[in-house]
Design a protein around this motif. Structure first.
Motif, short mmCIF file in Angstrom:
data_model
loop_
_atom_site.label_atom_id
_atom_site.label_comp_id
_atom_site.label_asym_id
_atom_site.label_seq_id
_atom_site.Cartn_x
_atom_site.Cartn_y
_atom_site.Cartn_z
N ARG A 74 0.84 -1.20 0.00
CA ARG A 74 0.00 0.00 0.00
C ARG A 74 0.87 1.24 0.00
O ARG A 74 2.05 1.19 0.39
CB ARG A 74 -0.89 0.00 1.24
N ASP A 128 -3.54 -7.33 5.93
CA ASP A 128 -3.68 -6.30 4.90
C ASP A 128 -2.49 -6.33 3.95
O ASP A 128 -1.35 -6.30 4.39
CB ASP A 128 -3.72 -4.92 5.58
N GLY A 129 -2.74 -6.44 2.67
CA GLY A 129 -1.66 -6.42 1.70
C GLY A 129 -1.30 -7.81 1.19
O GLY A 129 -0.70 -7.94 0.13
#
Lengths: 162, 392
Positions: A74, A128-129
């Motif tokens: 991100r 996340d990611g």
């Protein structure tokens, strides 16, 4: 190799060697070797002294898997942030940032296949990611840290002549 | 059975004494969980790049004989080693033979030099092959005792006293198996001084010469002034490069001696194993670092053992070569065979009685440190226990 590297090399092969033993090999003073070891412990060059255990010789249930992880970075973050989050889990034995077709490689140990599956599904995939994982179970460990797990390779000498 | 083998066979072969430690090994072999300190070969495996050179050449199909004296590139490598290491010049074409281990070199050299009745001076304690090989030629082995007080070096006085008109050959085997003794340049000078002006030849068995823990590197006996013309140097790859099973050695000497020696080698052996010769080139050209690493590890173990013997009040002169220490157990009042037998039976550790290497080895035992530190530690713990029981 310089003196420090040689000392590290000896310890990496056998952490039970004393400073005296290593000093004997390298023709150094014991105190000089001890100082270098202490400094290496302090600055984090030496991160621990562990027994190399072949758990297959015990009754303990265990499973080992290597997991390839693909990451979508991100904005404003690097691999390091994701890596730190993964490292936090105590099942994680090793974690590497890789070149090539995927980004991170995790070695995890659990009791059973289900433990590993649960880790991937419930802990890894939801970070996340993380955009994808591929899990490979280890079937047999033949060699670890340069050491053969099989004792029969220990002394290869057949003959005891004079 | 119609043939009387004992009567018909060569009486010299028949009467050669079997190696004195055979029965000892048989005893050790019959017991469980024995830990050994008795093996006379490196515990390391041949360094991988050397093994790989052998494998690569096999894959390429290099499986034919080599020239009788050995591959030319190997003889060139040997000549350049002898030159860079000892300052000795040997012509690869006529002064070097690649042999099947150092042992074949010793055998061929003796058969080249010795006639029936010749006397061969053999400093003892020593490796067990010299006397039987000399006897096979009809020559007479003469033991030269060496002593702990001289750090098991051959002294010029001992040598001088043993020389007779029949003396043909002196064997010099340093660094020594079983004592670990070395001869320095000055020690060799004193021996050379006795030999100058005589017709005595020398076989210098220098198989352990790379395994030396002294500050100064060892010299070859042939490099002492005036000695090259009377010396056949035997060396090889077994000990320095952990290549015992490859059977790779060589001899270097004056061409007048190497020429007849080559005939014996040619008719007896043809040529040394080709794969091994190709691997040996790799060892000589790129093996220095491996030798250094193994030497460091041997040295760690050597010093550990010496320290332990000191703590146990067991006298042990400091051996500076090979991978043996030769402690003196005589204060316990047992023969070396008895000491080793009881240690084996009571603590299950096998050492070789010093008497197996000649009478002057009585009272001592050969302890090999071609073993891991863990192994040696266990063995020394058992020795401590054994000795405290003897001291009761």
């Amino acid at each position: 190799m310089n003196e420090k590297e040689k000392i590290l090399h000896y310890l990496e092969q056998n952490a039970r060697l004393t400073a005296k033993n290593i000093a004997d090999a390298l023709d150094m003073e014991e105190s000089a070797v001890a100082e270098i070891i202490a400094a290496a412990e302090k600055d984090g060059t030496i991160r621990g002294y562990h027994a190399l255990v072949n758990w297959d010789k015990t009754d303990r249930e265990h499973t080992c898997a290597v997991i390839e992880i693909k990451i979508h970075i991100r904005h404003g973050e690097g691999f390091e942030e994701v890596a730190k989050r993964i490292c936090a889990y105590e099942e994680v034995q090793d974690l590497y940032l890789m070149s090539g077709g995927y980004d991170l490689m995790v070695v995890i140990e659990g009791k059973t296949l289900r433990d590993v599956a649960r880790f991937v599904g419930e802990k890894l995939a939801v970070i996340d990611g993380v955009t994808g994982t591929a899990t490979h179970f280890v079937l047999t460990k033949y060699k670890d840290k340069g050491v053969m797990m099989d004792l029969s390779s220990e002394d290869h000498r057949l003959m005891s002549e004079i | 059975m119609s043939l009387n083998y004992n009567e018909l066979m060569n009486p010299i072969a028949r009467d050669i004494k079997p190696s004195g430690i055979r029965k000892f090994f048989d005893l050790a072999g019959s017991m469980e969980d024995v830990i050994s300190l008795s093996i006379g070969e490196p515990d390391f495996k041949t360094p991988w790049h050397i093994r790989e050179a052998g494998i690569r050449n096999l894959n390429e199909g290099r499986t034919a004989y080599t020239p009788n004296a050995g591959l030319v590139p190997l003889r060139n490598s040997i000549a350049s080693y002898m030159s860079r290491r000892f300052g000795l010049t040997y012509d690869p074409n006529g002064e070097i033979i690649v042999t099947v281990g150092g042992s074949e070199g010793i055998d061929v050299a003796m058969r080249t030099l010795l006639r029936p009745g010749d006397e061969v001076l053999i400093p003892e304690p020593c490796f067990v092959c010299y006397a039987p090989l000399a006897q096979m030629t009809g020559a007479v082995p003469v033991a030269l005792p060496t002593y702990e007080k001289d750090a098991f070096r051959l002294t010029p006085d001992t040598l001088r006293a043993a020389i007779t008109p029949k003396t043909k050959l002196l064997i010099l085997s340093y660094p020594n198996n079983p004592t670990g003794a070395i001869m320095t340049k000055a020690d060799y000078e004193a021996i050379a001084e006795v030999l100058r002006g005589t017709d005595i030849f020398v076989i210098a068995d220098e198989i352990y010469i790379e395994l030396c823990y002294a500050k100064e590197p060892l010299v070859s006996f042939a490099s002492i002034e005036g000695m090259q013309e009377r010396t056949i140097v035997v060396n090889g790859f077994s000990k320095a490069y952990a290549m015992t099973g490859w059977r790779m050695g060589y001899l270097c000497g004056p061409k007048e001696l190497v020429r007849p020696a080559l005939k014996l080698h040619q008719f007896g052996i043809m040529s040394a194993p080709t794969t091994s010769q190709l691997a040996a080139i790799e060892a000589l050209e790129h093996g220095d670092e491996d030798v250094k690493m193994m030497r460091e590890k041997y040295n760690m173990r050597r010093k550990f053992l010496l320290r332990t013997f000191r703590e146990l009040n067991v006298p042990c002169f400091e051996p500076l070569g090979a991978f043996y220490v030769f402690p003196n157990f005589s204060r316990f009042g047992l023969s070396s065979e008895e000491f080793c037998r009881r240690f084996l039976e009571e603590e299950k550790v096998a050492m070789v009685p010093g008497s197996a290497f000649g009478e002057s080895g009585e009272g001592f035992a050969r302890v090999s440190y071609a073993y891991s530190m863990e192994h040696l530690q266990i063995a020394m713990d058992r020795l401590k226990r054994f000795i405290s029981r003897l001291e009761g």
